[in-house]
Motif scaffolding. Structure first.
Motif, PDB file in Angstrom:
ATOM      1  N   GLY A  19     -70.316  10.548 -20.971  1.00 56.16           N
ATOM      2  CA  GLY A  19     -71.286   9.460 -20.902  1.00 56.16           C
ATOM      3  C   GLY A  19     -72.557   9.799 -21.652  1.00 56.16           C
ATOM      4  O   GLY A  19     -73.113   8.967 -22.383  1.00 56.16           O
ATOM      5  N   TYR A  20     -73.016  11.025 -21.483  1.00 52.79           N
ATOM      6  CA  TYR A  20     -74.220  11.440 -22.207  1.00 52.79           C
ATOM      7  C   TYR A  20     -73.972  11.398 -23.710  1.00 52.79           C
ATOM      8  O   TYR A  20     -74.803  10.894 -24.469  1.00 52.79           O
ATOM      9  N   PHE A  21     -72.831  11.924 -24.163  1.00 53.39           N
ATOM     10  CA  PHE A  21     -72.481  11.889 -25.581  1.00 53.39           C
ATOM     11  C   PHE A  21     -72.451  10.445 -26.087  1.00 53.39           C
ATOM     12  O   PHE A  21     -73.013  10.129 -27.138  1.00 53.39           O
ATOM     13  N   TYR A  22     -71.778   9.563 -25.350  1.00 47.74           N
ATOM     14  CA  TYR A  22     -71.608   8.181 -25.788  1.00 47.74           C
ATOM     15  C   TYR A  22     -72.952   7.464 -25.894  1.00 47.74           C
ATOM     16  O   TYR A  22     -73.257   6.848 -26.917  1.00 47.74           O
ATOM     17  N   PHE A  23     -73.761   7.538 -24.856  1.00 46.05           N
ATOM     18  CA  PHE A  23     -75.001   6.765 -24.836  1.00 46.05           C
ATOM     19  C   PHE A  23     -76.106   7.412 -25.673  1.00 46.05           C
ATOM     20  O   PHE A  23     -76.950   6.703 -26.226  1.00 46.05           O
ATOM     21  N   ALA A  24     -76.105   8.725 -25.802  1.00 50.78           N
ATOM     22  CA  ALA A  24     -77.048   9.368 -26.725  1.00 50.78           C
ATOM     23  C   ALA A  24     -76.693   9.005 -28.167  1.00 50.78           C
ATOM     24  O   ALA A  24     -77.588   8.763 -28.989  1.00 50.78           O
ATOM     25  N   GLY A  25     -75.392   8.944 -28.461  1.00 47.44           N
ATOM     26  CA  GLY A  25     -74.964   8.508 -29.793  1.00 47.44           C
ATOM     27  C   GLY A  25     -75.345   7.068 -30.062  1.00 47.44           C
ATOM     28  O   GLY A  25     -75.759   6.708 -31.168  1.00 47.44           O
ATOM     29  N   LEU A  73     -64.251   8.541 -14.961  1.00 43.47           N
ATOM     30  CA  LEU A  73     -64.913   7.255 -15.196  1.00 43.47           C
ATOM     31  C   LEU A  73     -66.141   7.094 -14.306  1.00 43.47           C
ATOM     32  O   LEU A  73     -67.160   6.533 -14.742  1.00 43.47           O
ATOM     33  N   ALA A  74     -66.065   7.597 -13.081  1.00 47.00           N
ATOM     34  CA  ALA A  74     -67.236   7.547 -12.195  1.00 47.00           C
ATOM     35  C   ALA A  74     -68.371   8.401 -12.755  1.00 47.00           C
ATOM     36  O   ALA A  74     -69.537   7.979 -12.759  1.00 47.00           O
ATOM     37  N   GLY A  75     -68.048   9.581 -13.261  1.00 48.74           N
ATOM     38  CA  GLY A  75     -69.062  10.431 -13.885  1.00 48.74           C
ATOM     39  C   GLY A  75     -69.664   9.761 -15.115  1.00 48.74           C
ATOM     40  O   GLY A  75     -70.872   9.857 -15.360  1.00 48.74           O
ATOM     41  N   PHE A  76     -68.838   9.073 -15.888  1.00 47.22           N
ATOM     42  CA  PHE A  76     -69.312   8.337 -17.062  1.00 47.22           C
ATOM     43  C   PHE A  76     -70.332   7.281 -16.643  1.00 47.22           C
ATOM     44  O   PHE A  76     -71.394   7.146 -17.261  1.00 47.22           O
ATOM     45  N   LEU A  77     -70.029   6.543 -15.578  1.00 47.01           N
ATOM     46  CA  LEU A  77     -70.947   5.494 -15.107  1.00 47.01           C
ATOM     47  C   LEU A  77     -72.229   6.079 -14.511  1.00 47.01           C
ATOM     48  O   LEU A  77     -73.308   5.502 -14.674  1.00 47.01           O
ATOM     49  N   THR A  81     -76.010   5.319 -15.862  1.00 53.40           N
ATOM     50  CA  THR A  81     -77.121   4.910 -15.004  1.00 53.40           C
ATOM     51  C   THR A  81     -78.327   5.828 -15.193  1.00 53.40           C
ATOM     52  O   THR A  81     -79.462   5.348 -15.329  1.00 53.40           O
ATOM     53  N   ILE A  82     -78.095   7.117 -15.232  1.00 47.51           N
ATOM     54  CA  ILE A  82     -79.190   8.074 -15.437  1.00 47.51           C
ATOM     55  C   ILE A  82     -79.817   7.879 -16.811  1.00 47.51           C
ATOM     56  O   ILE A  82     -81.047   7.858 -16.952  1.00 47.51           O
ATOM     57  N   PHE A  83     -78.989   7.721 -17.834  1.00 48.43           N
ATOM     58  CA  PHE A  83     -79.481   7.561 -19.201  1.00 48.43           C
ATOM     59  C   PHE A  83     -80.325   6.296 -19.324  1.00 48.43           C
ATOM     60  O   PHE A  83     -81.406   6.315 -19.919  1.00 48.43           O
ATOM     61  N   ILE A  84     -79.852   5.196 -18.758  1.00 49.33           N
ATOM     62  CA  ILE A  84     -80.597   3.935 -18.827  1.00 49.33           C
ATOM     63  C   ILE A  84     -81.910   4.060 -18.066  1.00 49.33           C
ATOM     64  O   ILE A  84     -82.953   3.574 -18.520  1.00 49.33           O
ATOM     65  N   HIS A  85     -81.892   4.721 -16.928  1.00 52.18           N
ATOM     66  CA  HIS A  85     -83.123   4.892 -16.153  1.00 52.18           C
ATOM     67  C   HIS A  85     -84.155   5.701 -16.939  1.00 52.18           C
ATOM     68  O   HIS A  85     -85.318   5.311 -17.040  1.00 52.18           O
ATOM     69  N   LYS A  86     -83.733   6.826 -17.505  1.00 55.19           N
ATOM     70  CA  LYS A  86     -84.658   7.666 -18.272  1.00 55.19           C
ATOM     71  C   LYS A  86     -85.111   6.965 -19.547  1.00 55.19           C
ATOM     72  O   LYS A  86     -86.281   7.032 -19.920  1.00 55.19           O
TER      73      LYS A  86
END
Length: 108
Positions: A19-25, A73-77, A81-86
């Motif tokens: 998730g971090y890789f995907y959303f940081a990208g 998938l739960a870890g991805f979500l 959530t953390i990425f969007i919040h930060k």
């Protein structure tokens, strides 16, 4: 029982990393779009690369175990959530700086 717990923990951690890789990208792509020579190509290439790498990694983690798939998938979500919040906090502060620190909306 312990084996299932390990599967859930590992799947969740891998999902968070993905998730971090995907959303940081995604965020890096959005930041580069204004300066790109061909923004449509950049957006599409980034999207396909992120989807392919994330999908492949989820498939490799899955290995026929629904428990690993669900925890991944739960870890991805959770990561999303953390990425969007930060990211939301930094975007709001940038918007306030752009407005000159005013909290009110400009009049039309």
């Amino acid at each position: 029982m312990i084996d299932q717990l390990v599967q859930v923990i590992v799947g969740g951690l891998v999902g968070m990393a993905l998730g971090y890789f995907y959303f940081a990208g995604l965020w890096a792509t959005v930041q580069r779009l204004p300066d790109a020579k061909n923004p449509a190509f950049l957006a599409l290439a980034s999207m396909f690369a992120r989807i392919a790498l994330t999908g492949l990694a989820i498939y490799l983690v899955f290995q026929g175990s629904w428990l690993r798939l669900v925890s991944c998938l739960a870890g991805f979500l959770v990561s999303r959530t953390i990425f969007i919040h930060k990211l939301g906090e930094s975007v709001i502060s940038l918007q306030k700086q752009a407005k000159g620190g005013e909290d009110s909306e400009p009049e039309s």
